[in-house]
Design an enzyme around this catalytic site. Structure first.
Site, PDB file in Angstrom:
ATOM      1  CB  SER A  63      20.145 -44.128   2.959  1.00  0.00           C
ATOM      2  OG  SER A  63      20.948 -43.210   2.259  1.00  0.00           O
TER       3      SER A  63
HETATM    4  N1  SAH Z   1      24.323 -39.811   4.011  1.00  0.00           N
HETATM    5  C1  SAH Z   1      23.120 -39.018   4.166  1.00  0.00           C
HETATM    6  C2  SAH Z   1      22.168 -39.103   2.995  1.00  0.00           C
HETATM    7  C3  SAH Z   1      22.696 -38.384   1.822  1.00  0.00           C
HETATM    8  S1  SAH Z   1      21.516 -37.765   0.663  1.00  0.00           S
HETATM    9  C4  SAH Z   1      22.408 -39.340   5.440  1.00  0.00           C
HETATM   10  O1  SAH Z   1      22.865 -40.211   6.212  1.00  0.00           O
HETATM   11  O2  SAH Z   1      21.403 -38.689   5.722  1.00  0.00           O
HETATM   12  C5  SAH Z   1      22.698 -37.248  -0.546  1.00  0.00           C
HETATM   13  C6  SAH Z   1      23.462 -36.012  -0.183  1.00  0.00           C
HETATM   14  O3  SAH Z   1      24.479 -35.841  -1.154  1.00  0.00           O
HETATM   15  C7  SAH Z   1      22.637 -34.734  -0.220  1.00  0.00           C
HETATM   16  O4  SAH Z   1      22.677 -34.099   1.016  1.00  0.00           O
HETATM   17  C8  SAH Z   1      23.287 -33.901  -1.317  1.00  0.00           C
HETATM   18  O5  SAH Z   1      23.293 -32.518  -1.054  1.00  0.00           O
HETATM   19  C9  SAH Z   1      24.691 -34.464  -1.331  1.00  0.00           C
HETATM   20  N2  SAH Z   1      25.469 -34.263  -2.548  1.00  0.00           N
HETATM   21  C10 SAH Z   1      25.094 -34.420  -3.836  1.00  0.00           C
HETATM   22  N3  SAH Z   1      26.140 -34.172  -4.663  1.00  0.00           N
HETATM   23  C11 SAH Z   1      27.209 -33.848  -3.882  1.00  0.00           C
HETATM   24  C12 SAH Z   1      28.575 -33.496  -4.118  1.00  0.00           C
HETATM   25  N4  SAH Z   1      29.098 -33.414  -5.356  1.00  0.00           N
HETATM   26  N5  SAH Z   1      29.361 -33.236  -3.064  1.00  0.00           N
HETATM   27  C13 SAH Z   1      28.892 -33.305  -1.783  1.00  0.00           C
HETATM   28  N6  SAH Z   1      27.621 -33.651  -1.502  1.00  0.00           N
HETATM   29  C14 SAH Z   1      26.789 -33.909  -2.522  1.00  0.00           C
END
Ligand code: SAH
Length: 220
Positions: free
Chosen positions: A64
């Site tokens: 993000s």
């Molecule tokens: N917090 C992260 C950015 C997250 S991007 C950072 O600091 O880099 C969003 C993430 O959510 C992705 O890696 C994706 O695989 C995950 N995601 C999506 N749906 C999900 C779910 N149901 N459970 C766990 N992770 C999930």
């Protein structure tokens, strides 16, 4: 570029993108100043690590924008005794920020390869208060509940009920809720009188895919 150069860019990021936009909690600003964001992204993007936008981290996912990380962290109102659950580990950067401010971080991702990379960086940087798990985060982490704070870093169609159930009394859940293209940063607070909702402006996240999120199939 040297580590000193990245440190200078990081100070500038906090001043011009984060404090300038109204994030004022000194603990949050200190964590954003300390954690080496470049370490969490692919090497060829390191020179963009402190820029004012999200970046690709592989598997169609993104780290993000720094301001959004800071804003969501401030909304969590963390105390150093708190136990925090993060859904969507991704690069691991947000988890490291949380680990600076809380006692214990539990972070989950549905993509195992992202978790493996994140775990390596946690070890390299010496974070020993982060636990990881592969799985559908819309179901939460029931064995470790209750959590004083929960953060979801993927866009949800609604607030997953297991997550509000796993919040401690007085706990805060921060989650982007909306459609596939845009969401509203939402803070849900668990009080004796029930759940209280506050809204903090628009954002755009990749989709939360799972039982209480979006269906896997479909176009984006
Ligand atoms: N917090 C992260 C950015 C997250 S991007 C950072 O600091 O880099 C969003 C993430 O959510 C992705 O890696 C994706 O695989 C995950 N995601 C999506 N749906 C999900 C779910 N149901 N459970 C766990 N992770 C999930």
């Amino acid at each position: 570029m040297t580590e000193d150069h990245y440190t200078t860019m990081r100070h500038r990021m906090v001043e011009t993108q984060i404090a300038a936009r109204g994030v004022s909690d000194p603990r949050v600003l200190a964590a954003m100043t300390k954690v080496p964001r470049h370490r969490f992204i692919p090497h060829h993007l390191w020179d963009q690590a402190y820029n004012d936008y999200p970046l690709p981290i592989g598997e169609d996912q993104t780290i993000s924008q720094p301001y959004i990380v800071a804003l969501m962290t401030e909304m969590l109102e963390l105390q150093d005794t708190d136990r925090v659950l993060e859904i969507g580990t991704g690069s691991g950067y947000q988890a490291a920020i949380l680990a600076e401010l809380a006692a214990q971080v539990f972070t989950m991702d549905r993509v195992a390869s992202l978790l493996t990379q994140a775990e390596q960086i946690f070890t390299l940087l010496g974070y020993s208060n982060i636990k990881t798990r592969v799985g559908d985060g819309t179901l939460g982490w029931p064995e470790a509940m209750p959590f004083e704070a929960i953060i979801v870093t993927a866009g949800a169609p609604q607030v997953p009920r297991p997550l509000t159930e796993q919040l401690a009394l007085g706990g805060r859940l921060v989650i982007p809720v909306g459609d596939r293209w845009s969401q509203t940063l939402t803070c849900v607070r668990k009080t004796k009188e029930g759940l209280k909702f506050e809204y903090h402006g628009g954002c755009r996240f990749v989709r939360l895919i799972g039982e209480h999120g979006w269906q896997e199939a479909g176009w984006t």
